[in-house]
Design a protein around this motif. Structure first.
Motif, PDB file in Angstrom:
ATOM      1  N   ARG A 161       0.521  -0.954   0.376  1.00 20.86           N
ATOM      2  CA  ARG A 161       0.329  -0.242  -0.306  1.00 20.86           C
ATOM      3  C   ARG A 161       0.923   1.224  -0.173  1.00 20.86           C
ATOM      4  O   ARG A 161       1.857   1.527   0.838  1.00 20.86           O
TER       5      ARG A 161
ATOM      6  N   LEU B 255       1.260  -0.360  -7.577  1.00 22.67           N
ATOM      7  CA  LEU B 255       0.270  -0.820  -7.412  1.00 22.67           C
ATOM      8  C   LEU B 255      -0.256  -1.115  -8.767  1.00 22.67           C
ATOM      9  O   LEU B 255      -0.733   0.213  -9.252  1.00 22.67           O
TER      10      LEU B 255
ATOM     11  N   PRO C 269      -3.638  -1.170 -11.420  1.00 25.88           N
ATOM     12  CA  PRO C 269      -5.770  -1.893 -11.498  1.00 25.88           C
ATOM     13  C   PRO C 269      -5.576  -3.136 -12.406  1.00 25.88           C
ATOM     14  O   PRO C 269      -5.104  -2.474 -13.809  1.00 25.88           O
TER      15      PRO C 269
ATOM     16  N   ASN D  19     -12.193  -3.874 -10.802  1.00 29.43           N
ATOM     17  CA  ASN D  19     -12.112  -4.391  -8.919  1.00 29.43           C
ATOM     18  C   ASN D  19     -10.860  -5.226  -8.660  1.00 29.43           C
ATOM     19  O   ASN D  19     -10.993  -5.383  -6.969  1.00 29.43           O
ATOM     20  N   TRP D  20      -9.977  -5.077  -9.188  1.00 27.70           N
ATOM     21  CA  TRP D  20      -9.048  -5.971  -8.486  1.00 27.70           C
ATOM     22  C   TRP D  20      -7.727  -5.237  -8.864  1.00 27.70           C
ATOM     23  O   TRP D  20      -7.959  -4.497 -10.353  1.00 27.70           O
ATOM     24  N   GLN D  21      -6.686  -5.371  -7.971  1.00 26.71           N
ATOM     25  CA  GLN D  21      -5.188  -5.122  -8.858  1.00 26.71           C
ATOM     26  C   GLN D  21      -4.303  -5.511  -7.401  1.00 26.71           C
ATOM     27  O   GLN D  21      -5.050  -6.600  -6.975  1.00 26.71           O
TER      28      GLN D  21
ATOM     29  N   GLN E 239      -5.402  -7.811  -4.755  1.00 26.44           N
ATOM     30  CA  GLN E 239      -6.096  -7.670  -3.920  1.00 26.44           C
ATOM     31  C   GLN E 239      -7.471  -6.936  -4.052  1.00 26.44           C
ATOM     32  O   GLN E 239      -7.475  -6.010  -5.737  1.00 26.44           O
ATOM     33  N   SER E 240      -9.096  -6.672  -3.469  1.00 30.52           N
ATOM     34  CA  SER E 240      -9.698  -6.112  -4.261  1.00 30.52           C
ATOM     35  C   SER E 240      -9.422  -4.816  -4.001  1.00 30.52           C
ATOM     36  O   SER E 240      -9.374  -4.420  -3.340  1.00 30.52           O
ATOM     37  N   ARG E 241     -10.675  -3.849  -5.264  1.00 32.52           N
ATOM     38  CA  ARG E 241      -9.530  -2.336  -5.311  1.00 32.52           C
ATOM     39  C   ARG E 241     -11.011  -1.869  -4.343  1.00 32.52           C
ATOM     40  O   ARG E 241     -10.723  -0.269  -4.494  1.00 32.52           O
ATOM     41  N   GLN E 242     -12.009  -2.044  -5.195  1.00 33.59           N
ATOM     42  CA  GLN E 242     -13.474  -0.725  -4.404  1.00 33.59           C
ATOM     43  C   GLN E 242     -13.457  -1.131  -3.076  1.00 33.59           C
ATOM     44  O   GLN E 242     -14.182  -2.276  -2.549  1.00 33.59           O
TER      45      GLN E 242
ATOM     46  N   ASP F 157     -14.109  -7.266   1.101  1.00 37.65           N
ATOM     47  CA  ASP F 157     -12.571  -6.817   0.414  1.00 37.65           C
ATOM     48  C   ASP F 157     -11.579  -7.765   1.086  1.00 37.65           C
ATOM     49  O   ASP F 157     -11.777  -9.166   2.066  1.00 37.65           O
TER      50      ASP F 157
ATOM     51  N   TRP G 121      -7.971  -9.470  -0.540  1.00 36.87           N
ATOM     52  CA  TRP G 121      -6.490  -9.505  -0.581  1.00 36.87           C
ATOM     53  C   TRP G 121      -5.597 -10.742  -0.228  1.00 36.87           C
ATOM     54  O   TRP G 121      -6.012 -11.798   0.409  1.00 36.87           O
TER      55      TRP G 121
END
Length: 405
Positions: free
Chosen positions: A60, A236, A238, A242-244, A280-283, A288, A290
């Motif tokens: 992050r 990071l 995307p 919804n995912w990254q 990771q889920s993005r939204q 959520d 990861w």
């Protein structure tokens, strides 16, 4: 609602890069007490414990160590030891373009535990984009005072460039009580930056350079040299709405020597790397996810007059982890995670009765619960009683705080 975003699940590959330990927590200046070595031992579970004590997901972009607030973790790693990482900072902006501040840090690295308490003042623009300050780790013993000059530029939201120059023990040679002195004074250069792109990509990193210092102790007829270089990078990307995917890697190289006259008494060579690759889920959703893979390696070698090159520590550890965050209530978030580790470790020091020799699988269940304390600021406290699955025992509890001011 300003609930902090979290994520998890899945597995994948890892890219190994040799760069530094603990470097995301800010500048790592030279400390004279490092010459005494670590005051605690690393066992086979040390890094698994510390990994389970950190906020997840691992990858992050953040500049938390430089933000006003209280951020930290305290947890039990052994019956007689705590892992403590704490950062507390408060700055006051005046009506004129000037600030004063205090910054406290309690942490550990591969050389041991340490505290730093900085008091600072300087220029800060009205829009907060530019800051130039002078900070000092002021202590009663003037020989131990560190002088720190820092500049920060924030051209826009989620973008920063921070440059720091530190002169550890700045007045040592003129203020020490004995005959010890720096023939070449230590100097630390730290650079950290982060930026986000329109497509949602984020890129961030740091570098920390401790140039070679030379320290003489005439009464003992000893000389020391020490240097350490480290860096880290995170990305990071995307891959859908919804995912990254996130990649974060850091590492370190250090070399320390002790000489008695012209004879080499001790040489410590250290290499460390720590890399994580995550999905990771993005939204921000009700749940959520990861998950990912983490790989770390540590090499410490010792050479003395009496022995040839001797391995002090050789550690390779793979961690597969995954979890999710569920908004169970408006102010309670459940964040369970599972960590599976394979470690191959050999370690021996002159005072070890039982050399460390371990190769096997370890696992921990991390049933973390996060409580939202203040919706506007996003302040949370996390309670994390971990469980060791490989021996069905309590794995050490810890508490994490994230309280922006």
């Amino acid at each position: 609602m300003a609930v902090m975003k979290t994520m998890l699940l899945s597995s994948m590959l890892v890219v190994s890069v040799q760069v530094q330990a603990y470097g995301w927590s800010g500048p790592e200046p030279f400390r004279l007490e490092r010459l005494d070595g670590r005051s605690f031992m690393l066992n086979e579970e040390s890094f698994l414990h510390r990994s389970s004590f950190q906020a997840m997901p691992v990858v992050r972009m953040q500049d938390t160590w430089a933000d006003d607030g209280w951020y930290g973790t305290a947890g039990s790693t052994r019956s007689r030891e705590f892992y403590v990482q704490s950062h507390l900072q408060k700055r006051v902006q005046f009506d004129v373009p000037m600030f004063v501040g205090v910054r406290f840090r309690r942490d550990e690295d591969l050389d041991g535990r340490f505290d730093r308490t900085l008091f600072g003042s300087g220029y800060a623009s009205a829009d907060g984009r530019l800051e130039l300050g002078v900070w000092g780790d002021v202590q009663g013993s003037k020989e131990q005072i560190d002088l720190q000059v820092e500049g920060v530029w924030r051209p826009r939201a989620n973008q920063w460039l921070r440059a720091t120059v530190i002169s550890p023990d700045a007045m040592y040679n003129s203020k020490t009580y004995d005959s010890s002195f720096y023939q070449r004074k230590p100097l630390t250069l730290h650079l950290a930056a982060g930026t986000s792109f329109a497509a949602g990509q984020q890129l961030y990193g740091f570098t920390n350079l401790n140039r070679q210092m030379e320290y003489h102790q005439p009464e003992l007829e000893q000389q020391w040299t020490d240097k350490q270089y480290s860096a880290g990078i995170g990305w990071l990307l995307p891959v859908s709405a919804n995912w990254q995917i996130g990649l974060q890697s850091q590492g370190l190289y250090g070399l320390r020597q002790q000489l008695q006259g012209d004879a080499l008494v001790l040489q410590l060579r250290r290499q460390f790397s720590d890399t994580s690759l995550e999905l990771q889920s993005r939204q921000s959703q009700r749940i959520d996810y990861w998950g990912g893979v983490r790989y770390l390696t540590l090499r410490e070698q010792d050479q003395t007059q009496l022995t040839q090159l001797q391995m002090l520590e050789q550690r390779d550890e793979w961690m597969l982890y995954g979890g999710f965050a569920w908004n169970w209530r408006d102010w309670i978030r459940l964040k369970p995670a599972l960590m599976l580790s394979y470690a191959d470790i050999k370690g021996q020091r002159p005072d070890d009765d039982e050399p460390l020799d371990f190769s096997g699988i370890m696992a921990k269940l991390v049933p973390m619960v996060e409580f939202l304390l203040h919706q506007q600021s996003g302040a949370v406290i996390r309670v994390n009683p971990t469980i060791e699955l490989h021996n069905l025992s309590f794995g050490g509890g810890n508490v994490q705080v994230h309280i922006p001011f």
